[in-house]
Design an enzyme around this catalytic site. Structure first.
Site, short mmCIF file in Angstrom:
data_model
loop_
_atom_site.label_atom_id
_atom_site.label_comp_id
_atom_site.label_asym_id
_atom_site.label_seq_id
_atom_site.Cartn_x
_atom_site.Cartn_y
_atom_site.Cartn_z
N LYS A 56 -3.47 7.51 -7.10
CA LYS A 56 -3.69 6.22 -6.04
C LYS A 56 -4.47 6.94 -4.62
CE LYS A 56 -1.49 2.12 -4.44
NZ LYS A 56 -0.52 0.93 -4.89
N ASP B 152 -4.70 -2.87 -2.69
CA ASP B 152 -3.69 -2.34 -2.16
C ASP B 152 -3.73 -3.28 -1.00
OD1 ASP B 152 -1.20 -1.04 -2.96
OD2 ASP B 152 -1.38 -0.89 -0.88
P1 NAP Z 1 -1.68 -7.26 1.70
O1 NAP Z 1 -2.93 -8.88 0.80
O2 NAP Z 1 -2.90 -6.58 2.69
O3 NAP Z 1 -1.12 -8.15 3.16
C1 NAP Z 1 0.14 -7.59 2.99
C2 NAP Z 1 1.16 -8.16 4.03
O4 NAP Z 1 2.35 -6.79 4.94
C3 NAP Z 1 0.05 -9.03 5.28
O5 NAP Z 1 1.14 -10.19 5.41
C4 NAP Z 1 0.47 -7.70 6.50
O6 NAP Z 1 0.82 -8.41 7.78
C5 NAP Z 1 1.95 -7.13 5.73
N1 NAP Z 1 2.47 -6.12 5.96
C6 NAP Z 1 2.03 -5.01 6.17
N2 NAP Z 1 2.23 -4.22 7.23
C7 NAP Z 1 3.42 -4.91 7.55
C8 NAP Z 1 4.20 -4.53 8.39
N3 NAP Z 1 4.94 -2.94 8.76
N4 NAP Z 1 5.69 -5.35 9.14
C9 NAP Z 1 5.30 -6.58 8.33
N5 NAP Z 1 3.99 -6.89 7.85
C10 NAP Z 1 3.17 -6.00 7.33
O7 NAP Z 1 -2.26 -6.56 0.78
P2 NAP Z 1 -1.30 -6.73 -0.70
O8 NAP Z 1 -1.79 -6.40 -1.80
O9 NAP Z 1 -0.21 -8.57 -0.35
O10 NAP Z 1 0.19 -5.60 -0.58
C11 NAP Z 1 1.33 -6.22 -0.22
C12 NAP Z 1 2.65 -4.98 -0.67
O11 NAP Z 1 2.53 -4.74 -1.86
C13 NAP Z 1 1.98 -3.78 -0.48
O12 NAP Z 1 2.92 -2.78 -0.56
C14 NAP Z 1 1.64 -2.97 -2.18
O13 NAP Z 1 1.29 -1.63 -2.36
C15 NAP Z 1 2.35 -3.66 -2.92
N6 NAP Z 1 1.06 -4.28 -4.54
C16 NAP Z 1 0.41 -4.83 -3.94
C17 NAP Z 1 -0.14 -4.93 -5.34
C18 NAP Z 1 -1.91 -6.15 -5.66
O14 NAP Z 1 -1.69 -6.35 -6.58
N7 NAP Z 1 -2.34 -6.59 -4.30
C19 NAP Z 1 0.10 -4.29 -6.85
C20 NAP Z 1 1.39 -3.72 -6.72
C21 NAP Z 1 1.98 -3.98 -5.14
P3 NAP Z 1 -0.96 -8.02 8.42
O15 NAP Z 1 -2.03 -8.99 7.91
O16 NAP Z 1 -0.77 -8.17 9.52
O17 NAP Z 1 -0.85 -6.79 8.44
#
Ligand code: NAP
Length: 487
Positions: free
Chosen positions: A167, A207
């Site tokens: 990571k 991520d």
């Molecule tokens: P992303 O596209 O950047 O979206 C993150 C979302 O979560 C945004 O709406 C953000 O709001 C919100 N957020 C972040 N911090 C927050 C907080 N403290 N309280 C409330 N909302 C919050 O990221 P993502 O890829 O969807 O990832 C989301 C989660 O899934 C993470 O835990 C990541 O590790 C996990 N994940 C992602 C993938 C992938 O393929 N992308 C795979 C496995 C797991 P703002 O825009 O206001 O910051």
């Protein structure tokens, strides 16, 4: 003053004082003389190992939380097969193979020079090249990257595909930054990272804060520096230069498939269910999309500013327009939608009544109190799209209430699995259809579900997907490491 630091945290018992400072005391209690029950729910054989891991990694609460959860599960494996505790195998799994921390200097639009800190933790390559996303968020630190990397080892093992765990990220806040600033930051980040990655070494992806745009800028910089079009060095690429269909959708779709399988064990489905999905980023948006196609109704979603509730069901096209096109705030939804929708600032999304909860934003966003509210309102299933979004207290509440609970390690593995399919397509210079890729994703998610369920049964805890995921992932990694000697 290393001696003083050592005295305060108890690490004078170690040859080398740990780097713990003022806030280290609760987690840095030294490796020896653990009293029984000092570490609750931990098998006696594993107590000294865990104690040592906690003290060697003082001041890293998220990492401690992730390790503790795995240790709570693998006690049953060690009880059945004590050889897994031999040759410091578990200690080796807890220690990253390599950790890289680097400076990321860049110039903002006003000409001011800025500096951030970059990380890549190459955790375990027993099953294949390191594989795991890159996170850009101001909260990023070593503890967060290590917790994510540690979870990634077992998640990747669960997919059954040949990928190790890693990571990375930076404490850079992309919110409010122009395209030019994002590009310069990504180029600077890759200028250091490029010498540590490669399609047979380490293959990063996106991520939080890193999507298709950022992967594109990083890929372009890698290509310039390496003078090679090495498509398999990053995943989550655009379709024009080696991306895979369904990769963007994969994590959210995969979580929905997993929960659908879980609901199926009770003769239930998403059809007609009310669902709350936190976040409105990549994972949340495609979770909502697949749930809608399964006949579910989305009641609420959020961003870090607050959440929206729409009694008529969330209009996903509007969320996509706000988040994917305008890169705006979720608060705009209520204003644009008009009747039936309202925005509430701050946390509280888990108070919205629902049948299924899909936390898809960030770690520890769903607390014990939130879990109690969900249970009181009749939730029957929880699928973690985010990594470790539920606190340990919340997980306990769900499990004690008999709620079907899918841990992120298993439920959100669809993203990395489809990244591995992207690598497969890159290696064979092929490009699959959306349908073929999604079919493989659905099959992988069904297999992960069935493996977790069967492992939980085998170890005397039917329905405990946390235990099933941890044990099944651990055994695959442990077996591969044993076969490869002391590595
Ligand atoms: P992303 O596209 O950047 O979206 C993150 C979302 O979560 C945004 O709406 C953000 O709001 C919100 N957020 C972040 N911090 C927050 C907080 N403290 N309280 C409330 N909302 C919050 O990221 P993502 O890829 O969807 O990832 C989301 C989660 O899934 C993470 O835990 C990541 O590790 C996990 N994940 C992602 C993938 C992938 O393929 N992308 C795979 C496995 C797991 P703002 O825009 O206001 O910051």
């Amino acid at each position: 003053m290393p001696a003083a630091i050592g005295r305060r945290c108890g690490c004078e018992r170690r040859k080398r004082p740990c780097a713990a400072r003022d806030n280290a005391a609760p987690s840095c209690l030294g490796p020896v003389k653990t009293k029984r029950n000092y570490l609750p729910n931990i098998d006696e054989r594993l107590e000294p190992i865990l104690s040592e891991v906690l003290s060697r990694n003082a001041g890293e609460p998220e990492f401690h939380q992730a390790v503790r959860e795995v240790f709570e599960s693998i006690g049953r494996v060690v009880a059945k097969h004590p050889a897994y505790a031999d040759d410091a195998l578990i200690e080796r799994i807890c220690e990253p193979e390599r950790q890289i921390i680097f400076r990321v200097p860049w110039v903002d639009d006003s000409g001011k020079t800025r500096v951030n800190r970059g990380f890549r933790v190459q955790y375990n390559s027993a099953l294949g090249p390191y594989k795991g996303g890159i996170r850009f968020h101001p909260s990023v630190n070593l503890s967060i990257i290590k917790f994510l990397g540690f979870e990634q080892i077992f998640k990747n093992a669960l997919t059954g595909l040949p990928i190790g765990g890693g990571k990375g990220g930076a404490d850079f806040d992309p919110r409010g930054r122009s395209d030019g600033e994002i590009m310069r930051f990504c180029q600077s980040f890759m200028t250091e990272l490029y010498c540590h990655i490669g399609d047979k070494t380490d293959v990063p992806a996106g991520d939080i804060g890193v999507g298709g745009r950022e992967i594109g800028y990083m890929f372009g910089q890698y290509k310039r520096l390496a003078n090679r079009f090495e498509a398999g060095v990053l995943t989550g690429k655009g379709m024009l230069y080696g991306g895979s269909r369904a990769r963007t959708e994969a994590t959210g779709y995969g979580n929905t498939y997993f929960v659908q399988s879980m609901l199926g064990t009770k003769g239930e489905s998403f059809d007609g269910k009310k669902v709350v999905v936190s976040g409105s980023g990549n994972v949340a948006i495609y979770t909502m999309e697949k749930i809608l196609s399964f006949g579910g109704r989305i009641m609420a979603c959020s961003d870090s500013g607050g959440y929206i509730v729409d009694e008529q069901g969330i209009d996903l096209d509007l969320v996509k327009e706000i988040k994917l096109l305008r890169r705006g705030r979720i608060s705009e939804y209520a204003r644009l939608k008009g009747t039936g929708a309202h925005y509430i600032e701050g946390s509280g999304i888990w108070d919205v009544p629902c049948d299924v909860a899909m936390p898809s934003a960030t770690q520890n966003e769903l607390t014990g109190r939130d879990a109690l509210a969900l249970v009181k309102n009749g939730v029957i299933a929880v699928g973690e799209g985010a990594n470790m979004p539920s606190t340990p207290e919340a997980v306990r509440v769900f499990q004690e209430a008999g709620v079907l609970f899918a841990p992120g390690k298993a439920a959100n593995a669809g993203g990395v699995a489809t990244s591995a399919l992207e690598m497969q397509q890159n290696a064979s210079r092929d490009s699959w259809t959306f349908e073929r890729t999604e079919e493989r994703l659905a099959e992988i998610m069904r297999n992960i579900h069935d493996t977790c369920a069967a492992t939980a049964d085998e170890y005397g805890a039917p329905g405990d997907y946390v235990l099933g995921a941890n044990i099944a992932g651990f055994v695959r990694v442990a077996e591969a490491m044993k076969a490869q000697g002391v590595i």
